[in-house]
Design an enzyme around this catalytic site. Sequence first.
Site, PDB file in Angstrom:
ATOM      1  N   GLU A 150       0.807  -1.223   0.000  1.00  0.00           N
ATOM      2  CA  GLU A 150       0.000   0.000   0.000  1.00  0.00           C
ATOM      3  C   GLU A 150       0.842   1.277   0.000  1.00  0.00           C
ATOM      4  O   GLU A 150       0.506   2.251   0.665  1.00  0.00           O
ATOM      5  CB  GLU A 150      -0.965   0.006   1.191  1.00  0.00           C
ATOM      6  CG  GLU A 150      -1.920  -1.167   1.189  1.00  0.00           C
ATOM      7  CD  GLU A 150      -3.133  -0.977   2.095  1.00  0.00           C
ATOM      8  OE1 GLU A 150      -3.142  -0.030   2.886  1.00  0.00           O
ATOM      9  OE2 GLU A 150      -4.080  -1.778   1.975  1.00  0.00           O
ATOM     10  N   GLU A 178      -5.052  -9.113   1.329  1.00  0.00           N
ATOM     11  CA  GLU A 178      -5.885  -8.958   2.525  1.00  0.00           C
ATOM     12  C   GLU A 178      -7.334  -8.915   2.032  1.00  0.00           C
ATOM     13  O   GLU A 178      -7.609  -8.304   1.006  1.00  0.00           O
ATOM     14  CB  GLU A 178      -5.632  -7.627   3.269  1.00  0.00           C
ATOM     15  CG  GLU A 178      -4.285  -7.497   3.943  1.00  0.00           C
ATOM     16  CD  GLU A 178      -4.042  -6.093   4.539  1.00  0.00           C
ATOM     17  OE1 GLU A 178      -4.947  -5.227   4.471  1.00  0.00           O
ATOM     18  OE2 GLU A 178      -2.929  -5.861   5.045  1.00  0.00           O
TER      19      GLU A 178
END
Length: 453
Positions: free
Chosen positions: A164, A265
């Site tokens: 990220e 995730e």
Amino acid sequence: MRSFALVSALAAASIVQATPTKTPQVKPRAVSVTPVTATGNAFFVGKERFYIRGIAYQPGGSAANIDPLAEPDVCLQDIEKFKDLGVNVVRVYSTDNSKDHSECMNALAEAGIYVALDANNPLYSINREKPAPSYNADYLQNVFATIDEFIKYDNTFAFFSGNEVIHDLANTTLSARFVKATTRDMRQYIRERGYRKALVGYSAADVSSNRMQTAAYFNCGSEDERSDFFAFNDYSWCNTNLQVSGWDKKVQNFTGYGLPIFLSEYGCTSNGRDFGEIKALMSSDMSSVYSGGLMYEYTMEANNFGIVQIPKNSKKQTEKRVELPEYASLSKAMKAYPAPTGGGGYTSTTKSMACPTKDANWMVDSTLLPALPSDAKKYMTEGAGKGPGLNGPGSQNSGPDEVVEAEPGSGTVAATATASGKSGAVTMSPVDKAPFILSGIVFVFTFVGAMVL
Ligand SMILES: *[C@@H]1O[C@H](CO)[C@@H](O)[C@H](O)[C@H]1NC(C)=O
Ligand SMILES: *[C@@H]1O[C@H](CO)[C@@H](O)[C@H](O)[C@H]1NC(C)=O
């Protein structure tokens, strides 16, 4: 039912005893398992397709700053739960490359569980606010030392070259070149050191305004610059279905991407949790494009995604785990939705994408990557040496401000698909944001990227 072929692992006799050597370095015994490989857009263990039925594992989150794979008192009791759940991959965000991991890694191998590791940690990572100085020899030494430590275990499935780093503000896309350079360097390091071909790729945030460009970017250019897979953190299911969550559109958009894709995730909490994600991921609606995913997350932390509770006073994260109701829900979903058998409709050939062009949401205007820093070249021939661990001096400001660009890759660019560079909503939903704000390693990127909040 697990889909991996671990005949050799399950033969307990296959534990190789360490042989005494004259070198001071102790060679850890390594339980032999068949490593995961990538072919076309899928993963395999031997000839069998491999789907990730995984879980994110970072007891204590980033605040605890512990490496659960270096602490048998922590990992061994959790491995019993992973076996009970039928998990086949765990993702660990923070590992200490100065420590020994043989006990936990071998116990995982014996349980048929593979490991996906973030090669970055809070002190050693690409800083999205000032990416150029954070890409340097100290940073790469840490990343390479993590590879050295874990690649000797055949159940190390993959290394993430970043998590990220690119986010919802368009200017964070400027950090993409440095993450891609890191990916390139990690893959080169693995080749140059003569290691087995472990897989390297980026774990992206699911940002609608740059999702497709990011995916295309990490799979464009010469062979040596591209990733082995693409992964993203997707919190949009929320007990709905393929249509409401928009997962059907993502399957459509990623069809023909050319590399394995998985969710690094998943696990929205906003509407209850029956883990219908597993049903979708294991179904023929998704199996031709996705290779499963990792449920976020195992332990209950401040952001409320856990399925087991560790008592709050547990500094070392060793106390007995208490199963929360979501534990039973996950267990039920894992049992109800086994991995598909057969090929699942995968594509057997790999292909690359065209690099995305610059626009309002994607600010990268060059396909050239930063060159490997000259003082990092020696690691390729000499190895990285001892890693600094989780409490080293850090590397985010060790490098120069200016970028030295690499010569354009000598490999052939086979651009066979065009990225969709459409602009979308720039703002993430609060649901998307929650894990970003509070979760494990992500903390560091929040810290450096506080403006996102
Ligand atoms: C991106 O823009 C934000 C908001 O304007 C700013 O705070 C931040 O420093 C910028 N980051 C970079 C890398 O330019
Ligand atoms: C899919 O691609 C289309 C066309 O490029 C784009 O408009 C849309 O936002 C994408 N959808 C998703 C979910 O990525």
